[in-house]
Design a protein around this motif. Structure first.
Motif, mmCIF file in Angstrom:
data_model
loop_
_atom_site.group_PDB
_atom_site.id
_atom_site.type_symbol
_atom_site.label_atom_id
_atom_site.label_comp_id
_atom_site.label_asym_id
_atom_site.label_seq_id
_atom_site.Cartn_x
_atom_site.Cartn_y
_atom_site.Cartn_z
ATOM 1 N N ARG A 1 36.571 33.826 46.239
ATOM 2 C CA ARG A 1 35.794 35.134 45.488
ATOM 3 C C ARG A 1 33.924 35.228 44.753
ATOM 4 N N HIS B 1 40.014 35.498 40.797
ATOM 5 C CA HIS B 1 38.779 36.402 40.118
ATOM 6 C C HIS B 1 38.532 35.852 38.652
ATOM 7 N N GLU C 1 35.081 34.865 38.183
ATOM 8 C CA GLU C 1 33.637 35.245 36.717
ATOM 9 C C GLU C 1 33.499 33.873 35.743
ATOM 10 N N ALA D 1 35.400 42.186 39.738
ATOM 11 C CA ALA D 1 36.428 42.395 40.237
ATOM 12 C C ALA D 1 36.687 43.090 41.132
#
Length: 228
Positions: free
Chosen positions: A24, A205, A209, A227
């Motif tokens: 991610r 995610h 983040e 996302a």
């Protein structure tokens, strides 16, 4: 080229069939970072639960085949294990930025909060000896399901996070910035993990983040995380 090294335990290495938060993060940087970059590290595999060994290359089927799988993460490994390894890893992989998520396994099985914090300081020292300009982002320990039923463990997690914040404040320096990421505010172990500890897709995610937003806010790297 900016070279990022993900460093962590089972939440970072991931297990067979997963994307991992590393993937991610790579997707995010590919879309938002304005220059060349790479994910680096001396390892590439996932943990294989069937064999109880970190030998799987079977990332999620829809992972982009160009994803650089490199990392320094291990199932059951913590600050205790990574502090002796980080110097050589930084040197050999020429890492510029360390994205570190460690501590849960230490507190669960190996060391108390104070000992774990000392190992974190030793890790930073060894990384800087290898690259005096290395930048490091550290994620506090996210309490897992054990913290809900084991009060002493919960106390140790809270205490370690306090000591980690102090270590970051003490050791931060302009030449080699040390940054404490904010824990994902909406992270819910009932919704963002598959077993109370290890992240599912939404958890991946949210961990990515936390790192991405910390780097953007402090260093202007990339953009705020979005996302898919």
């Amino acid at each position: 080229m900016l070279r990022f090294m993900p460093v962590g335990d089972s939440m970072t290495i991931g297990s067979a069939g997963e994307h991992t938060w590393r993937y991610r993060m790579w997707q995010h940087l590919r879309e938002t970072y304005g220059g060349p970059f790479a994910l680096v590290g001396p390892r590439e595999t996932l943990y294989d639960k069937a064999t109880d060994e970190p030998t799987s290359y079977e990332y999620a089927a829809d992972c982009d085949p160009s994803f650089p799988r490199a990392h320094l993460a291990g199932w059951g490994e913590g600050w205790l294990h990574m502090a002796p390894l980080i110097g050589e890893a930084v040197r050999s992989c020429r890492a510029d930025v360390l994205l570190v998520s460690l501590g849960l396994i230490d507190l669960g099985f190996y060391t108390n909060a104070e000992q774990t914090a000392q190992n974190a300081r030793a890790f930073v020292s060894a990384a800087r000896a290898a690259n005096p300009k290395v930048r490091t982002v550290v994620l506090p320990v996210i309490p897992n399901v054990r913290a809900e039923s084991d009060a002493e463990f919960a106390v140790q997690v809270s205490r370690f996070n306090e000591l980690l914040a102090k270590a970051v404040a003490d050791l931060d320096e302009p030449r080699s910035p040390l940054l404490l990421a904010s824990p994902p505010p909406s992270y819910d172990i009932n919704l963002d993990t598959y077993d109370g500890t290890h992240p599912n897709a939404s958890g991946e995610h949210k961990i990515a983040e936390a790192f991405a937003d910390a780097m953007y806010q402090a260093w202007g790297v990339g953009e705020p995380y979005a996302a898919d």
